[in-house]
Enzyme design. Structure first.
Site, PDB file in Angstrom:
ATOM      1  N   SER A 261       0.844  -1.185   0.000  1.00 43.91           N
ATOM      2  CA  SER A 261       0.000   0.000   0.000  1.00 43.91           C
ATOM      3  C   SER A 261       0.883   1.239   0.000  1.00 43.91           C
ATOM      4  O   SER A 261       2.112   1.150   0.003  1.00 43.91           O
ATOM      5  CB  SER A 261      -0.917   0.003   1.230  1.00 43.91           C
ATOM      6  N   LYS A 262       0.253   2.404   0.011  1.00 43.93           N
ATOM      7  CA  LYS A 262       0.992   3.662  -0.076  1.00 43.93           C
ATOM      8  C   LYS A 262       1.975   3.848   1.075  1.00 43.93           C
ATOM      9  O   LYS A 262       2.973   4.551   0.933  1.00 43.93           O
ATOM     10  CB  LYS A 262       0.016   4.835  -0.128  1.00 43.93           C
ATOM     11  N   ARG A 263       1.678   3.223   2.211  1.00 41.51           N
ATOM     12  CA  ARG A 263       2.603   3.403   3.346  1.00 41.51           C
ATOM     13  C   ARG A 263       3.959   2.755   3.086  1.00 41.51           C
ATOM     14  O   ARG A 263       4.940   3.042   3.775  1.00 41.51           O
ATOM     15  CB  ARG A 263       1.989   2.846   4.629  1.00 41.51           C
ATOM     16  N   HIS A 264       4.028   1.869   2.075  1.00 40.49           N
ATOM     17  CA  HIS A 264       5.289   1.228   1.727  1.00 40.49           C
ATOM     18  C   HIS A 264       6.062   2.025   0.680  1.00 40.49           C
ATOM     19  O   HIS A 264       7.149   1.615   0.268  1.00 40.49           O
ATOM     20  CB  HIS A 264       5.033  -0.187   1.189  1.00 40.49           C
ATOM     21  N   GLY A 265       5.510   3.142   0.247  1.00 42.46           N
ATOM     22  CA  GLY A 265       6.147   3.926  -0.802  1.00 42.46           C
ATOM     23  C   GLY A 265       5.297   3.935  -2.053  1.00 42.46           C
ATOM     24  O   GLY A 265       4.098   3.655  -2.004  1.00 42.46           O
TER      25      GLY A 265
END
Length: 359
Positions: A261-265
């Site tokens: 997801s976006k939290r991983h980049g």
């Protein structure tokens, strides 16, 4: 001879990538598209692009161009399409009427809120977490409208007391008790002042009707869609069609082993294009996310990926997106590509940075 090989020998392999314009082309979707494309090219088959855009509340039509641009940059070209489900609505309504006439479906007068969440989770492919589900059937199934004032939706009448089975090319034989499958919605009830003839299909109906009409032989998609497959197998049967071969590929996780997801980049393919990654390096990296050709080889030009790709090499284990590994692939390609192939990519980056001088 396997069904896959029989289809390949006869030259009839037909696969599809069917994104919904609810977001940009993300890494997981791009990997699914790439696997379909590699399989089609390896088997000398047909790769079809279909835009599933019937969810008017969640779709963003302006994102279609971004999805197509992402596929083009990745080098995933299509042989037919793009087809848009929003332009194929009469066919879905005709199929729903056929199912009503045969008794395989019924009119459901329950409030739309009762099933709205289920439709969304099906389209996104949310895997069922519980081992056994307790399903409550509404009285509409027995011809007793729960709320006659409601405008009806069309639900599939799941046959009870039996098991639905299918063979998955990756995960093997699967079976689900029909008593654990809800009577899923096929056509949503019209909203507001909309006429009955404007009812919109759900993911399940649209996908199956299109796959039948487009003569899809193999459905290659994420493992989170396994829970949708028994419903679709039932639909194929009710419509008098033979199901395709299903192959569910493992999910892509972040470094913390949770879904990417976006939290991983960056998760959008366009982001990696904007950063200047070489398309072929990204393609090579992505192909190895859940698939292996066997042995220790990693660097493979696209022609070799096509030559080696097979569903038997797809893993059942989820893949982990490793940014450092992607950068290594890019570095290797920068060092080894013939200068004639590398110059256009370098020129594009210099032009975009305002550093290129034609003279």
């Amino acid at each position: 001879m396997s069904e896959t090989r029989k289809a390949a020998v006869s030259g009839t392999v037909r696969v599809r990538f069917a994104p919904s314009p609810t977001g940009y082309l993300h890494v997981g979707g791009a990997r699914t598209a790439l696997f379909n494309w590699l399989f089609a090219r390896h088997e000398r088959g047909t790769f079809i692009l279909r835009v599933e855009d019937t969810d008017v509340e969640r779709n963003r039509p302006e994102l279609v161009k971004g999805i197509l641009d992402g596929l083009r940059w990745l080098g995933v070209d299509w042989d037919e399409g793009p087809f848009h489900q929003s332009e194929r609505l009469p066919g879905y309504r005709a199929a729903a009427q056929q199912l009503l006439a045969s008794g395989a479906a019924y009119l459901c007068y329950c409030a739309p809120e009762k099933y709205a969440g289920g439709d969304a989770s099906e389209e996104e492919g949310v895997e069922e977490k519980s081992a056994h589900r307790r399903i409550t059937r509404c009285s509409c199934r027995d011809g007793k409208p729960s709320d006659p004032s409601q405008r009806p939706a069309v639900r599939f009448r799941v046959p009870l007391g039996v098991v639905t089975r299918f063979d998955d090319a990756v995960f093997g034989p699967r079976e689900v008790s029909n008593d654990e499958i809800e009577d899923f919605v096929l056509l949503r009830s019209p909203r507001g002042d909309a006429t009955e003839s404007s009812a919109l299909p759900t993911y399940q109906l649209g996908a199956v009707v299109d796959d039948i009409e487009m003569r899809i032989t193999h459905v290659i998609r994420g493992a989170d869609h396994i829970s949708n497959t028994p419903k679709q197998v039932l639909l194929y049967g009710a419509l008098g069609a033979t199901p395709p071969i299903f192959a569910h590929v493992p999910l892509i996780l972040g470094a913390d082993r949770t879904r990417l997801s976006k939290r991983h980049g960056a998760t959008s393919v366009g982001s990696y294009h904007d950063e200047g990654f070489l398309a072929e390096a990204f393609r090579n990296f992505l192909a190895l996310m859940g698939w292996s050709p066997g042995g220790d080889v990693e660097l493979m030009r696209t022609t070799e990926l096509i030559e080696r790709f097979s569903l038997s090499g797809v893993s059942r284990t989820n893949a982990v997106f490793d940014r450092a590994k992607l950068e290594w692939f890019n570095q290797q390609y920068l060092q080894t590509l013939p200068i004639g192939e590398l110059v256009p990519a370098v020129r594009r980056e210099l032009e975009r940075s305002g550093l290129w001088r034609s003279e």
